[in-house]
Scaffold this motif. Structure first.
Motif, PDB file in Angstrom:
ATOM      1  N   MET A   1       0.013  14.049  -5.557  1.00 33.23           N
ATOM      2  CA  MET A   1       0.100  12.809  -6.311  1.00 33.23           C
ATOM      3  C   MET A   1      -0.990  12.783  -7.380  1.00 33.23           C
ATOM      4  SD  MET A   1       0.631   9.827  -3.450  1.00 33.23           S
ATOM      5  CE  MET A   1       1.681   8.678  -4.293  1.00 33.23           C
ATOM      6  N   THR A   2      -0.675  12.178  -8.489  1.00 36.46           N
ATOM      7  CA  THR A   2      -1.668  11.998  -9.542  1.00 36.46           C
ATOM      8  C   THR A   2      -2.458  10.716  -9.277  1.00 36.46           C
ATOM      9  OG1 THR A   2      -0.209  10.675 -10.942  1.00 36.46           O
ATOM     10  CG2 THR A   2      -0.109  13.083 -11.216  1.00 36.46           C
ATOM     11  N   GLY A   3      -3.529  10.532 -10.027  1.00 37.03           N
ATOM     12  CA  GLY A   3      -4.313   9.306  -9.896  1.00 37.03           C
ATOM     13  C   GLY A   3      -3.477   8.057 -10.111  1.00 37.03           C
ATOM     14  N   PRO A   4      -2.701   7.996 -11.210  1.00 39.97           N
ATOM     15  CA  PRO A   4      -1.868   6.810 -11.431  1.00 39.97           C
ATOM     16  C   PRO A   4      -0.836   6.588 -10.311  1.00 39.97           C
ATOM     17  CG  PRO A   4      -2.136   7.995 -13.484  1.00 39.97           C
ATOM     18  CD  PRO A   4      -2.726   8.857 -12.399  1.00 39.97           C
ATOM     19  N   GLU A   5      -0.324   7.665  -9.750  1.00 39.52           N
ATOM     20  CA  GLU A   5       0.629   7.521  -8.639  1.00 39.52           C
ATOM     21  C   GLU A   5      -0.062   6.946  -7.398  1.00 39.52           C
ATOM     22  OE1 GLU A   5       3.725  11.101  -9.845  1.00 39.52           O
ATOM     23  OE2 GLU A   5       2.005  11.559  -8.570  1.00 39.52           O
ATOM     24  N   HIS A   6      -1.295   7.368  -7.130  1.00 37.43           N
ATOM     25  CA  HIS A   6      -2.061   6.787  -6.016  1.00 37.43           C
ATOM     26  C   HIS A   6      -2.302   5.301  -6.265  1.00 37.43           C
ATOM     27  CE1 HIS A   6      -2.944  10.153  -3.410  1.00 37.43           C
ATOM     28  NE2 HIS A   6      -3.297  10.894  -4.457  1.00 37.43           N
ATOM     29  N   TYR A   7      -2.635   4.945  -7.496  1.00 32.76           N
ATOM     30  CA  TYR A   7      -2.877   3.548  -7.869  1.00 32.76           C
ATOM     31  C   TYR A   7      -1.631   2.705  -7.607  1.00 32.76           C
ATOM     32  CZ  TYR A   7      -4.040  -0.413 -10.934  1.00 32.76           C
ATOM     33  OH  TYR A   7      -4.288  -1.651 -11.439  1.00 32.76           O
ATOM     34  N   ARG A   8      -0.483   3.189  -8.097  1.00 31.91           N
ATOM     35  CA  ARG A   8       0.774   2.454  -7.900  1.00 31.91           C
ATOM     36  C   ARG A   8       1.136   2.320  -6.420  1.00 31.91           C
ATOM     37  NH1 ARG A   8       3.017   6.044 -11.669  1.00 31.91           N
ATOM     38  NH2 ARG A   8       2.505   5.382 -13.747  1.00 31.91           N
ATOM     39  N   GLU A   9       0.889   3.377  -5.647  1.00 35.22           N
ATOM     40  CA  GLU A   9       1.210   3.333  -4.218  1.00 35.22           C
ATOM     41  C   GLU A   9       0.324   2.323  -3.493  1.00 35.22           C
ATOM     42  OE1 GLU A   9       3.218   4.294  -0.634  1.00 35.22           O
ATOM     43  OE2 GLU A   9       3.732   4.312  -2.755  1.00 35.22           O
ATOM     44  N   ALA A  10      -0.953   2.262  -3.828  1.00 36.52           N
ATOM     45  CA  ALA A  10      -1.844   1.269  -3.223  1.00 36.52           C
ATOM     46  C   ALA A  10      -1.354  -0.143  -3.550  1.00 36.52           C
ATOM     47  CB  ALA A  10      -3.277   1.460  -3.720  1.00 36.52           C
ATOM     48  N   GLU A  11      -0.989  -0.361  -4.809  1.00 38.18           N
ATOM     49  CA  GLU A  11      -0.456  -1.666  -5.201  1.00 38.18           C
ATOM     50  C   GLU A  11       0.831  -1.995  -4.450  1.00 38.18           C
ATOM     51  OE1 GLU A  11      -0.003  -1.787  -9.485  1.00 38.18           O
ATOM     52  OE2 GLU A  11      -1.764  -3.086  -9.571  1.00 38.18           O
ATOM     53  N   ARG A  12       1.724  -1.021  -4.330  1.00 39.47           N
ATOM     54  CA  ARG A  12       3.009  -1.231  -3.655  1.00 39.47           C
ATOM     55  C   ARG A  12       2.794  -1.606  -2.190  1.00 39.47           C
ATOM     56  NH1 ARG A  12       6.431   0.825  -0.294  1.00 39.47           N
ATOM     57  NH2 ARG A  12       5.177   2.660   0.177  1.00 39.47           N
ATOM     58  N   LEU A  13       1.906  -0.882  -1.525  1.00 42.74           N
ATOM     59  CA  LEU A  13       1.642  -1.164  -0.118  1.00 42.74           C
ATOM     60  C   LEU A  13       1.057  -2.564   0.074  1.00 42.74           C
ATOM     61  CD1 LEU A  13       0.204   2.301   0.914  1.00 42.74           C
ATOM     62  CD2 LEU A  13       2.342   1.283   1.736  1.00 42.74           C
ATOM     63  N   LEU A  14       0.119  -2.927  -0.771  1.00 47.54           N
ATOM     64  CA  LEU A  14      -0.508  -4.242  -0.640  1.00 47.54           C
ATOM     65  C   LEU A  14       0.423  -5.376  -1.060  1.00 47.54           C
ATOM     66  CD1 LEU A  14      -4.140  -3.458  -1.804  1.00 47.54           C
ATOM     67  CD2 LEU A  14      -3.301  -3.807   0.535  1.00 47.54           C
ATOM     68  N   GLN A  15       1.326  -5.104  -1.983  1.00 46.28           N
ATOM     69  CA  GLN A  15       2.264  -6.131  -2.442  1.00 46.28           C
ATOM     70  C   GLN A  15       3.078  -6.696  -1.279  1.00 46.28           C
ATOM     71  OE1 GLN A  15       2.214  -7.070  -5.696  1.00 46.28           O
ATOM     72  NE2 GLN A  15       3.536  -8.761  -5.131  1.00 46.28           N
ATOM     73  N   GLY A  16       3.431  -5.821  -0.333  1.00 50.38           N
ATOM     74  CA  GLY A  16       4.197  -6.267   0.819  1.00 50.38           C
ATOM     75  C   GLY A  16       3.412  -7.146   1.774  1.00 50.38           C
ATOM     76  N   LEU A  17       2.105  -7.201   1.607  1.00 48.55           N
ATOM     77  CA  LEU A  17       1.249  -8.001   2.482  1.00 48.55           C
ATOM     78  C   LEU A  17       0.683  -9.224   1.781  1.00 48.55           C
ATOM     79  CD1 LEU A  17      -0.819  -5.092   4.092  1.00 48.55           C
ATOM     80  CD2 LEU A  17       1.294  -6.122   4.945  1.00 48.55           C
ATOM     81  N   MET A  18       1.147  -9.517   0.581  1.00 47.12           N
ATOM     82  CA  MET A  18       0.581 -10.615  -0.208  1.00 47.12           C
ATOM     83  C   MET A  18       1.178 -11.971   0.187  1.00 47.12           C
ATOM     84  SD  MET A  18      -1.600  -9.524  -2.409  1.00 47.12           S
ATOM     85  CE  MET A  18      -1.889  -8.916  -4.014  1.00 47.12           C
ATOM     86  N   THR A  19       0.312 -12.969   0.165  1.00 44.17           N
ATOM     87  CA  THR A  19       0.764 -14.343   0.363  1.00 44.17           C
ATOM     88  C   THR A  19       1.200 -14.888  -0.991  1.00 44.17           C
ATOM     89  OG1 THR A  19      -1.399 -15.333  -0.083  1.00 44.17           O
ATOM     90  CG2 THR A  19      -0.958 -14.654   2.184  1.00 44.17           C
ATOM     91  N   GLU A  20       1.727 -16.095  -0.993  1.00 42.42           N
ATOM     92  CA  GLU A  20       2.146 -16.723  -2.256  1.00 42.42           C
ATOM     93  C   GLU A  20       0.978 -16.915  -3.215  1.00 42.42           C
ATOM     94  OE1 GLU A  20       4.227 -20.334  -1.452  1.00 42.42           O
ATOM     95  OE2 GLU A  20       5.749 -19.324  -0.247  1.00 42.42           O
ATOM     96  N   ARG A  21      -0.226 -17.026  -2.684  1.00 46.24           N
ATOM     97  CA  ARG A  21      -1.419 -17.227  -3.516  1.00 46.24           C
ATOM     98  C   ARG A  21      -2.034 -15.924  -3.995  1.00 46.24           C
ATOM     99  NH1 ARG A  21      -4.857 -22.002  -0.722  1.00 46.24           N
ATOM    100  NH2 ARG A  21      -3.982 -23.596  -2.080  1.00 46.24           N
ATOM    101  N   GLY A  22      -1.454 -14.780  -3.599  1.00 43.40           N
ATOM    102  CA  GLY A  22      -1.968 -13.495  -4.046  1.00 43.40           C
ATOM    103  C   GLY A  22      -3.013 -12.880  -3.140  1.00 43.40           C
ATOM    104  N   ASN A  23      -3.239 -13.472  -1.987  1.00 41.09           N
ATOM    105  CA  ASN A  23      -4.187 -12.909  -1.024  1.00 41.09           C
ATOM    106  C   ASN A  23      -3.464 -11.923  -0.117  1.00 41.09           C
ATOM    107  OD1 ASN A  23      -6.279 -14.657  -1.918  1.00 41.09           O
ATOM    108  ND2 ASN A  23      -5.402 -16.292  -0.686  1.00 41.09           N
ATOM    109  N   VAL A  24      -4.192 -10.968   0.415  1.00 44.24           N
ATOM    110  CA  VAL A  24      -3.615 -10.026   1.370  1.00 44.24           C
ATOM    111  C   VAL A  24      -3.597 -10.704   2.735  1.00 44.24           C
ATOM    112  CG1 VAL A  24      -3.879  -7.800   2.509  1.00 44.24           C
ATOM    113  CG2 VAL A  24      -4.362  -8.008   0.074  1.00 44.24           C
ATOM    114  N   TYR A  25      -2.422 -10.749   3.341  1.00 44.55           N
ATOM    115  CA  TYR A  25      -2.238 -11.366   4.646  1.00 44.55           C
ATOM    116  C   TYR A  25      -2.586 -10.344   5.720  1.00 44.55           C
ATOM    117  CZ  TYR A  25       0.038 -13.971   8.396  1.00 44.55           C
ATOM    118  OH  TYR A  25       0.294 -14.654   9.549  1.00 44.55           O
ATOM    119  N   VAL A  26      -3.662 -10.589   6.436  1.00 45.35           N
ATOM    120  CA  VAL A  26      -4.129  -9.649   7.459  1.00 45.35           C
ATOM    121  C   VAL A  26      -3.745 -10.192   8.830  1.00 45.35           C
ATOM    122  CG1 VAL A  26      -6.124  -8.480   8.455  1.00 45.35           C
ATOM    123  CG2 VAL A  26      -6.061  -8.968   6.007  1.00 45.35           C
ATOM    124  N   GLU A  27      -3.011  -9.383   9.565  1.00 47.60           N
ATOM    125  CA  GLU A  27      -2.671  -9.719  10.943  1.00 47.60           C
ATOM    126  C   GLU A  27      -2.571  -8.429  11.733  1.00 47.60           C
ATOM    127  OE1 GLU A  27       1.110 -11.661  11.162  1.00 47.60           O
ATOM    128  OE2 GLU A  27       2.199  -9.934  10.436  1.00 47.60           O
TER     129      GLU A  27
END
Length: 84
Positions: A1-27
């Motif tokens: 993976m390239t740097g930009p691909e790692h960046y996008r993957e981190a964003e994609r993974l965290l997007q699935g854990l975001m609340t409506e306010r943009g916080n990461v929902y930790v459980e």
């Protein structure tokens, strides 16, 4: 993976854990996804850091290509003809 691909993957993974306010929902159960996202973000940071000080042997084309890939990953729009 390239740097930009790692960046996008981190964003994609965290997007699935975001609340409506943009916080990461930790459980319970999310820790592994957050850890994987952190690893991708760290690899992206390492790649971006390397890009800021390219090897003396790196070609301008390679550096420019990497910069454009980072701009695209970060959602940066470069005006036409402003290619450096």
């Amino acid at each position: 993976m390239t740097g930009p691909e790692h960046y996008r993957e981190a964003e994609r993974l965290l997007q699935g854990l975001m609340t409506e306010r943009g916080n990461v929902y930790v459980e319970e159960g999310n820790e592994q996804v957050i850890g994987i996202a952190q690893a991708h973000a760290t690899l992206a940071l390492a790649a971006a850091t390397a890009l800021s000080a390219p090897d003396r042997g790196a070609t301008n084309i390679a550096v420019r290509t990497d910069r454009h890939a980072w701009d695209a990953a970060a959602g940066v729009t470069i005006p036409e003809g402003d290619d450096e």
